[in-house]
Enzyme design. Structure first.
Site, short mmCIF file in Angstrom:
data_model
loop_
_atom_site.label_atom_id
_atom_site.label_comp_id
_atom_site.label_asym_id
_atom_site.label_seq_id
_atom_site.Cartn_x
_atom_site.Cartn_y
_atom_site.Cartn_z
N HIS A 1 27.49 89.21 62.61
CA HIS A 1 27.31 90.45 61.84
C HIS A 1 27.84 91.65 62.60
CE1 HIS A 1 23.95 90.70 64.65
NE2 HIS A 1 23.82 91.98 64.33
N HIS B 1 27.36 96.36 62.49
CA HIS B 1 26.63 97.46 61.84
C HIS B 1 27.25 98.80 62.21
CE1 HIS B 1 24.73 96.58 65.68
NE2 HIS B 1 24.24 95.47 65.17
N HIS C 1 29.46 90.57 66.28
CA HIS C 1 28.85 89.81 67.36
C HIS C 1 27.84 88.81 66.82
CE1 HIS C 1 26.49 93.50 66.65
NE2 HIS C 1 25.43 92.76 66.92
N GLU D 1 17.24 96.99 60.43
CA GLU D 1 17.69 95.63 60.73
C GLU D 1 17.97 94.87 59.43
OE1 GLU D 1 18.67 94.34 63.51
OE2 GLU D 1 18.76 92.27 62.86
#
Ligand SMILES: *[C@@H]1O[C@H](CO)[C@@H](O)[C@H](O)[C@H]1NC(C)=O
Ligand SMILES: *[C@@H]1O[C@H](CO)[C@@H](O)[C@H](O)[C@H]1NC(C)=O
Ligand SMILES: CC(=O)N[C@H]1CO[C@H](CO)[C@@H](O)[C@@H]1O
Length: 460
Positions: free
Chosen positions: A166, A168, A211, A234
Site C-alpha cells: 500500500h 498513503h 511498501h 489507517e
C-alpha cells in the site's frame, strides 16, 4: 533540612501521637522556626513532606504546599479531591481504576490553572480493528483533538502475517516495539529496498512511497507507526487489492498484457492484514532484475551510542543521522526511577509522546497563567504543543520510565530552562527571582552557574 524535619516528625509520630497543636509547638522549639515562617501559617500546619507523613496523601488532613508527586498506582492509593484543607469526598458513581491512573487530575497540583484542552489519550481507549492474524488501533486528531501534527497507529502482525502492499498521502515513521518484521519499499527511481528489523529499529517511508510489512519469527511483531498529519486514518490508505478490485478487468488485462479472465479470482475487496506464507531470506526473496535502492529507509536507533545524563539515557534520531526521515524526528529517553526530564520546551514542533514503560507526571505550561498536569502510563499518548514549557517526572521510585518524544520536523530541538538561566547575566536572574533576598539569590545563582543541558536529572 527537610530530611531532618521528616525524621523528627516520624520519630515524634511513633513515640507519642500528640495533638497537632502541641506537636507544632514542640517542633518549633526544636527547630526554632521564626514566627511568620510559612510553616507557621495556619493553613500550612501539617508536615511539608511527601512521605512519610502523619496524614496519607488524599486524606483530609494531608498538607503538601510543594505539590509532590504521588504514585497512586504503584502505592495502591485511591486519589480523592482533598488539597491542603480544601475539597471533599466523592459521593456519586466512580471509575476508581481511572482515578488511580490520574492522581493529578483528581487532585491537581495547586499550581494548575485555566482551561487547557485534553493532552492525553490511551491506546487502551482506541477501537481495535481485528483482522486475520493481526490487529491495528489508532490515535489521531479524532481520538485526541490536540494530536494535530502527527497521528499514531499501534499494529500487531503475527508470524507470516502481512500488512498488504500500500501507500498513503502522509509520510510514515515507525518504531518496532517487539518481535521481528520484514519491510519492503520502492523508491522513485525503481530501486527496491528490503530489510529485517527488531525492537528499537526505525523505518521511514516518504509520502506516497509504496511498501509492505510482514511479521517474522515465532510471534511476529508489534510496532508504533507515526504519520505526519493528525488527520491520517489507517482506514484510508491506497491498497493494492482495493485498487485492482475497483478497476475494470478489461483495463487490468490491457495494463498487465494478459487475458481479462485471468483476473476472475483476484480478491473483490481489500485484504489489508492477512496470513501470508513465511518469507525466505532477503537474498532468496529478491525479484529478477532487482535494483537496490540508493536510499536506506531503516535505522537501528538502539545501536546509537546514548547520551548519558545524570538521570538516564537519551538517544536522538533526526535527519542528521537518518537522512531519509525528513519530516519526523524523535528522542528515546530512559528515565531512572524518581528522575526528572528537565523543564524545557521545543521551538519547532508539537511533541507527540509515546509512553513505553512506567508511569509519569507532566505539567504543561501554556502562558497567561495556564498550566495543567497530566499522568501517563505505558501505552498512553501525550501531546505538548510547541513552545509550551513542560517536564516529565518519573512517578515511580522503583520502575524506570521509557518514552519516545516524536516531532513533525527534520531536526530535534529543545531549550533547557536551567541552561538558559545559567547563560544569562546573574544580575538579571537575581532581579527576577530574588530581588528581596540576596542570600537566596547567591545560593540559586551558584546552582545554575555554567549550567549545561541535563535532559534527565537524577534525584536530589
Ligand atoms: C511467543 O509467545 C509465546 C506465548 O506468549 C511465548 O511463550 C514465547 O516465549 C514467545 N516466543 C518468542 C520468541 O518471543
Ligand atoms: C541501513 O543502515 C543501517 C545503519 O543504520 C545498516 O545497519 C543497515 O544494514 C542498512 N540497511 C540497508 C538495507 O542498507
Ligand atoms: C518532584 C519530585 O517529587 N521529585 C521526587 C522524585 O523522586 C525522588 C525519589 O526517587 C524524590 O526524592 C523526589 O522528591
Amino acid at each position: 533540612m527537610q530530611l531532618i524535619w521528616w525524621n523528627l516528625l516520624l520519630l515524634h509520630a511513633w513515640a507519642a501521637p500528640a495533638p497537632d497543636a502541641r506537636f507544632q509547638h514542640d517542633l518549633q522549639q526544636l527547630l526554632r522556626i521564626p514566627a511568620g515562617h510559612p510553616f507557621n501559617q495556619p493553613d500550612l500546619q501539617q508536615p511539608i513532606s511527601q512521605e512519610p507523613t502523619s496524614h496519607p496523601p488524599f486524606s483530609p488532613g494531608h498538607r503538601d504546599p510543594y505539590d509532590h508527586k504521588v504514585d497512586s498506582v504503584g502505592d495502591d492509593r485511591q486519589p480523592l479531591p482533598f488539597r491542603n484543607g480544601d475539597g471533599t469526598t466523592v459521593m456519586g458513581p466512580r471509575n476508581r481504576d481511572r482515578e488511580r491512573q490520574n492522581p493529578d487530575l483528581v487532585r491537581p497540583p495547586s499550581t494548575d490553572h485555566g482551561s487547557m484542552p485534553n493532552m492525553r489519550w490511551s491506546f487502551a481507549d482506541s477501537h481495535i480493528r481485528i483482522e486475520e492474524g493481526g490487529w491495528t488501533r489508532q490515535t489521531t486528531i479524532r481520538e485526541l483533538p490536540t494530536s494535530r501534527e502527527l497521528a499514531g497507529v499501534n499494529m500487531r502482525l503475527d508470524q507470516g502475517v502481512i500488512r498488504e502492499l500500500h501507500w498513503h498521502t502522509e509520510a510514515e515513521w515507525a518504531y518496532v516495539l517487539a518481535g521481528k518484521v520484514r519491510v519492503t519499499a520502492l523508491d522513485t527511481e525503481g530501486g527496491s529496498f528490503m530489510d529485517d528489523l527488531e525492537a528499537g529499529d526505525l523505518w521511514y517511508f516518504p509520502a506516497g512511497h509504496p511498501h509492505s510489512l510482514q511479521g517474522l519469527g515465532e510471534n511476529g511483531t508489534e510496532f508504533l507507526l507515526i504519520f505526519d498529519n493528525g488527520h491520517f486514518s489507517e482506514e484510508s490508505t491506497f491498497i493494492l487489492t482495493d485498487w485492482m478490485a475497483h478497476t475494470p478487468k478489461a483495463v487490468l488485462a490491457e495494463n498487465f498484457r494478459i487475458a481479462a479472465s485471468k483476473f476472475d479470482k483476484i480478491p473483490t475487496s481489500e485484504k489489508y492484514i492477512f496470513q501470508g506464507t513465511n518469507p525466505g531470506s532477503i537474498e532468496d526473496e529478491k525479484p529478477r532484475g532487482f535494483k537496490k535502492s540508493k536510499i536506506n529507509f531503516t535505522h537501528h536507533m538502539h545501536s546509537q551510542k546514548p547520551l548519558e545524563t545524570s538521570g538516564g539515557l537519551v538517544r536522538i534520531t533526526d535527519s542528521t543521522i537518518f537522512p531519509i526521515s525528513k519530516t519526523v524526528s524523535a528522542a528515546h529517553l530512559e528515565i531512572a526511577p524518581g528522575a526528572l526530564r528537565e523543564m524545557h520546551w521545543h521551538p519547532n514542533a508539537d511533541e507527540w509522546t509515546y509512553f513505553k514503560k512506567g508511569r509519569a507526571r507532566v505539567t504543561i505550561f501554556a502562558a497567561e497563567g495556564n498550566a495543567r498536569t497530566f499522568n501517563y502510563m505505558a501505552g498512553d499518548v501525550g501531546i505538548v504543543p510547541r513552545n509550551h514549557g513542560h517536564y516529565v517526572e518519573n512517578l515511580s521510585d522503583e520502575e524506570p520510565l521509557e518514552i519516545l518524544e516524536i516531532f513533525r520536523s527534520d531536526a530535534f530541538q529543545d531549550f533547557s530552562l536551567a541552561q538558559w538561566l545559567g547563560r544569562t547575566p546573574p544580575r538579571m536572574i537575581a532581579d527576577h527571582l530574588y530581588a528581596s533576598d540576596p542570600e537566596l539569590a547567591r545560593e540559586f545563582l551558584k546552582k545554575i552557574e555554567g549550567a549545561e543541558k541535563d535532559p534527565i536529572k537524577d534525584t536530589i
